[in-house]
Scaffold this active site. Structure first.
Site, PDB file in Angstrom:
ATOM      1  CG  ASN A 179      -0.662  -0.037   2.070  1.00  0.00           C
ATOM      2  OD1 ASN A 179       0.450  -0.408   2.196  1.00  0.00           O
ATOM      3  ND2 ASN A 179      -1.027   0.306   4.027  1.00  0.00           N
ATOM      4  CD  GLU A 276       4.897  -0.481  12.550  1.00  0.00           C
ATOM      5  OE1 GLU A 276       3.350  -0.238  12.497  1.00  0.00           O
ATOM      6  OE2 GLU A 276       5.946   0.349  13.218  1.00  0.00           O
ATOM      7  CB  CYS A 310      -2.275  -0.576   8.498  1.00  0.00           C
ATOM      8  SG  CYS A 310      -0.917   1.080   8.616  1.00  0.00           S
ATOM      9  CD  GLU A 490       8.110   1.043  10.286  1.00  0.00           C
ATOM     10  OE1 GLU A 490       7.339   1.047   9.932  1.00  0.00           O
ATOM     11  OE2 GLU A 490       8.915   0.020  10.181  1.00  0.00           O
TER      12      GLU A 490
HETATM   13  N1  LIG Z   1       0.268  -1.176  10.517  1.00  0.00           N
HETATM   14  C1  LIG Z   1       1.858  -1.036   9.103  1.00  0.00           C
HETATM   15  O1  LIG Z   1       2.477  -0.042   9.587  1.00  0.00           O
HETATM   16  C2  LIG Z   1       1.092  -1.583   8.479  1.00  0.00           C
HETATM   17  C3  LIG Z   1       1.520  -1.309   7.122  1.00  0.00           C
HETATM   18  C4  LIG Z   1       0.991  -1.058   5.681  1.00  0.00           C
HETATM   19  C5  LIG Z   1       0.568  -2.319   5.550  1.00  0.00           C
HETATM   20  N2  LIG Z   1      -0.020  -3.100   6.681  1.00  0.00           N
HETATM   21  C6  LIG Z   1      -1.306  -4.777   6.898  1.00  0.00           C
HETATM   22  O2  LIG Z   1      -0.696  -4.962   5.974  1.00  0.00           O
HETATM   23  C7  LIG Z   1      -1.756  -5.715   5.247  1.00  0.00           C
HETATM   24  C8  LIG Z   1      -1.403  -5.454   3.671  1.00  0.00           C
HETATM   25  O3  LIG Z   1      -0.179  -5.846   3.122  1.00  0.00           O
HETATM   26  P1  LIG Z   1      -0.343  -7.420   1.935  1.00  0.00           P
HETATM   27  O4  LIG Z   1      -1.389  -7.926   1.151  1.00  0.00           O
HETATM   28  O5  LIG Z   1       0.972  -6.613   1.981  1.00  0.00           O
HETATM   29  O6  LIG Z   1       0.273  -8.314   3.320  1.00  0.00           O
HETATM   30  P2  LIG Z   1       1.160  -9.163   3.357  1.00  0.00           P
HETATM   31  O7  LIG Z   1       1.871 -10.259   4.832  1.00  0.00           O
HETATM   32  O8  LIG Z   1       0.089 -10.399   2.850  1.00  0.00           O
HETATM   33  O9  LIG Z   1       2.450  -9.736   2.436  1.00  0.00           O
HETATM   34  C9  LIG Z   1       3.245  -8.331   3.045  1.00  0.00           C
HETATM   35  C10 LIG Z   1       4.653  -8.742   2.727  1.00  0.00           C
HETATM   36  O10 LIG Z   1       5.195 -10.362   3.509  1.00  0.00           O
HETATM   37  C11 LIG Z   1       5.839 -11.282   1.871  1.00  0.00           C
HETATM   38  N3  LIG Z   1       5.295 -12.081   2.867  1.00  0.00           N
HETATM   39  C12 LIG Z   1       4.278 -13.062   2.792  1.00  0.00           C
HETATM   40  N4  LIG Z   1       4.729 -14.328   3.373  1.00  0.00           N
HETATM   41  C13 LIG Z   1       5.498 -14.050   4.150  1.00  0.00           C
HETATM   42  C14 LIG Z   1       6.343 -15.131   4.948  1.00  0.00           C
HETATM   43  N5  LIG Z   1       5.930 -16.621   5.272  1.00  0.00           N
HETATM   44  N6  LIG Z   1       7.546 -15.035   4.985  1.00  0.00           N
HETATM   45  C15 LIG Z   1       8.587 -13.847   5.135  1.00  0.00           C
HETATM   46  N7  LIG Z   1       7.487 -12.383   4.057  1.00  0.00           N
HETATM   47  C16 LIG Z   1       6.505 -13.253   3.408  1.00  0.00           C
HETATM   48  C17 LIG Z   1       5.241 -10.376   1.196  1.00  0.00           C
HETATM   49  O11 LIG Z   1       5.593 -10.961   0.052  1.00  0.00           O
HETATM   50  C18 LIG Z   1       4.509  -9.031   1.213  1.00  0.00           C
HETATM   51  O12 LIG Z   1       6.019  -8.322   0.950  1.00  0.00           O
HETATM   52  C19 LIG Z   1      -2.814  -5.348   5.982  1.00  0.00           C
HETATM   53  O13 LIG Z   1      -2.885  -6.248   7.228  1.00  0.00           O
HETATM   54  C20 LIG Z   1      -2.112  -3.822   6.098  1.00  0.00           C
HETATM   55  O14 LIG Z   1      -2.905  -3.504   7.887  1.00  0.00           O
HETATM   56  C21 LIG Z   1       0.430  -2.614   8.063  1.00  0.00           C
HETATM   57  C1  LIG Z   2       0.932   7.703   6.288  1.00  0.00           C
HETATM   58  N1  LIG Z   2      -0.853   6.834   7.033  1.00  0.00           N
HETATM   59  C2  LIG Z   2      -1.718   7.182   5.658  1.00  0.00           C
HETATM   60  C3  LIG Z   2      -0.739   6.969   7.934  1.00  0.00           C
HETATM   61  C4  LIG Z   2      -0.052   5.595   6.596  1.00  0.00           C
HETATM   62  C5  LIG Z   2       0.949   4.320   7.099  1.00  0.00           C
HETATM   63  C6  LIG Z   2       1.104   3.479   6.852  1.00  0.00           C
HETATM   64  C7  LIG Z   2      -0.336   2.576   6.912  1.00  0.00           C
HETATM   65  O1  LIG Z   2      -0.496   1.397   6.314  1.00  0.00           O
END
Ligand SMILES: NC(=O)c1ccc[n+]([C@@H]2O[C@H](COP(=O)([O-])OP(=O)(O)OC[C@H]3O[C@@H](n4cnc5c(N)ncnc54)[C@H](O)[C@@H]3O)[C@@H](O)[C@H]2O)c1
Ligand SMILES: C[N+](C)(C)CCCC=O
Length: 516
Positions: A179, A276, A310, A490
């Site tokens: 994202n 995260e 997220c 972060e």
């Molecule tokens: N808290 C935060 O800062 C934050 C920010 C952005 C997105 N997110 C979360 O991310 C999710 C969406 O992102 P997504 O669909 O890419 O998530 P995802 O968990 O499917 O994938 C994230 C990353 O992990 C890798 N990955 C997948 N399986 C793995 C494994 N077994 N071992 C190591 N790496 C692996 C993927 O290739 C990708 O690069 C949502 O739940 C969102 O809330 C959190």
């Molecule tokens: C920059 N925002 C909007 C705070 C998003 C942080 C990363 C979460 O997905």
């Protein structure tokens, strides 16, 4: 309008004079190869499976991505190890200068990077520019901290003393979600590099493109070759990185199920992790709030990046007294959001990341209706008039009314443009309901009562809380979750703790008093 937000003002100022766009929707040719090692783009040594990378706005295949295997992962880690030896010996001020130069180059290339991000992710160019601004601000911030990282001096009896040294960890692995591809890479590499570490970064296979530009920028800025490497691939490549014995730390952004697997792998190697993860955050609107700001805040909390954020405040709790007025206004403004070609200046909502994800979001809306929620607006697919966009992944932003706390749309992270409105009557009741979730990433409150505002955020079980705003990202403020939303931080000074370790040195100035 979004431009009222002071934290976005710098970006908007820069937005006012975009340089000529590097590419139009449907035309970008991706520069290959997409792995980056030892200061250059490289074909993976053992690139196996090919993943198709899509342009969400058009549905066309942008490129095919070879997923890296064990040999390539090892080469990237070895390259980082070699660069670590040089970088970790440099002074903080020397690292600061290189990082400032990287920030400057990002600013200079802002339009090109934002365009790349928009084409690969589907978000509007307006937002992508803000993401790139937050990215260079992050590198600037940590450049500033690099020169002042220090330990403590502690006096002991008889003239003896101790001191602590803040030392880097070594080779850090960053694994990113799709994202905020460029921004996530900066949020991880900024503090990591400032502390003297090297990094191997793996972006999501859906958004592999812009991070390679970041790697090129670091090289151009003067980091030792191999300090920041990019390894492309999906889960299997990520696992190889996490399990590599020469990796000292893993910083992960992504979903809760993957976060659990990462933590299991890290546990086997006693590696520190930053997680995260996802969220289902509450936004609480009291009846004394400035209604105009509260409505704007609710839109900011739900519809940035097509709702794929997220920390979104997707459970919007509204005090019953203002439920009808608030809902009517939110629906009216949501219906006005301009959807379409993300590279057009007036577009505010682009395309979702891919077809399966769009279908998943649609599935949540269907289930919400079956469980009794009322679709107050949107939720259906959107087909732009422009024929080149007809295979893109668009939907109208959705507001759900008549929601109950036990509905799936209120409990689960949808990661799409879907806001659930929930009435409440008392502060005590809303806090109980707001905290009744396994997640704890963020939360927000709108009220003119300053004591109530602070009381409410103090009671929220969430890592990132907003008062009278939502989803702004000053890099000076730590960001991260409670509960299933993860741990570690972060941004802000706090991130330094997660990319360094303390060595304590005890110095004897007298004779040894032995007990033997
Ligand atoms: N808290 C935060 O800062 C934050 C920010 C952005 C997105 N997110 C979360 O991310 C999710 C969406 O992102 P997504 O669909 O890419 O998530 P995802 O968990 O499917 O994938 C994230 C990353 O992990 C890798 N990955 C997948 N399986 C793995 C494994 N077994 N071992 C190591 N790496 C692996 C993927 O290739 C990708 O690069 C949502 O739940 C969102 O809330 C959190
Ligand atoms: C920059 N925002 C909007 C705070 C998003 C942080 C990363 C979460 O997905």
């Amino acid at each position: 309008s979004i431009s009222q937000n002071s934290h976005l003002a710098v970006s908007n100022f820069l937005c006012a004079v975009p340089s000529s766009p590097c590419s139009a929707t449907g035309t970008l040719t991706v520069q290959q190869p997409l792995n980056y090692r030892a200061g250059a783009r490289v074909q993976p040594a053992d690139g196996g499976q090919l993943e198709e990378v899509f342009e969400p706005a058009t549905g066309r295949v942008l490129c095919k991505l070879p997923c890296s295997g064990e040999k390539e992962v090892d080469l990237a880690v070895q390259s980082a190890k070699a660069a670590f030896k040089i970088w970790s010996q440099m002074s903080g001020m020397e690292r600061c200068r290189v990082m400032l130069e990287a920030a400057r180059i990002i600013r200079e290339q802002r339009e090109e990077i934002a365009t790349m991000e928009t084409i690969n992710n589907g978000k509007s160019i307006f937002e992508a520019r803000v993401d790139i601004d937050i990215s260079w601000q992050c590198l600037e911030y940590y450049a500033g901290l690099a020169g002042s990282l220090a330990g403590e001096h502690i006096q002991l009896p008889g003239g003896s003393f101790g001191y602590t040294r803040r030392e880097p960890l070594g080779v850090c692995v960053g694994i990113g979600a799709w994202n905020y591809p460029f921004q996530i890479a900066c949020w991880k590499s900024g503090p990591a590099l400032a502390c003297g570490n090297a990094m191997v970064f793996k972006p999501s296979p859906f958004t592999p493109i812009s991070v390679v530009r970041l790697a090129e920028i670091f090289t151009e800025a003067g980091v030792p070759k191999g300090l920041f490497n990019v390894v492309q691939g999906g889960a299997a490549t990520g696992q190889l990185l996490c399990q590599h014995p020469d990796v000292a730390k893993i910083s992960f952004t992504g979903s809760v199920p993957t976060g659990i697997k990462i933590m299991e792998m890290a546990a086997k190697g006693i590696k520190p992790v930053t997680l995260e993860l996802g969220g289902k955050s509450p936004l609480i609107i009291f009846s004394d709030a400035d209604l105009e700001n509260a409505v704007k805040g609710a839109l900011m909390a739900n519809f940035l990046t097509q709702g794929e954020v997220c920390c979104n405040g997707t459970r919007v709790f509204v005090e019953r007294k203002i439920l009808d007025t608030f809902t009517k206004e939110v629906v009216k403004r949501t219906q006005k959001i301009k959807i379409g070609d993300p590279l057009l200046e007036d577009t505010r909502m682009g395309a979702l990341i891919n077809r399966p994800h769009l279908n998943r979001v649609q599935g949540f809306i269907k289930q919400a209706k079956e469980q009794g929620a009322e679709v107050l607006c949107g939720g259906d697919l959107y087909v732009p008039d422009d024929p080149k966009l007809k295979n893109g992944y668009y939907m109208r932003p959705c507001v759900l009314g008549n929601c109950k706390d036990d509905m799936t749309c209120v409990k689960e992270e949808i990661f799409g443009p879907v806001m659930a409105i929930l009435p409440f009557d008392t502060e005590e009741e809303v806090l109980e309901r707001a905290n009744a979730t396994k997640f704890g990433l963020a939360g927000g409150v709108f009220t003119r009562d300053i004591q109530k505002a602070h009381r409410v955020v103090a009671a929220l079980k969430a890592g990132m809380c907003f008062i009278n705003n939502y989803n702004i990202s000053p890099v000076e403020l730590p960001f991260g979750g409670y509960k299933f939303s993860g741990f570690g931080r972060e941004n802000g000074r706090a991130a330094i703790e997660y990319y360094s370790q303390l060595k304590t040195v005890c110095v004897e100035m007298g004779d040894v008093e032995s007990v033997f």
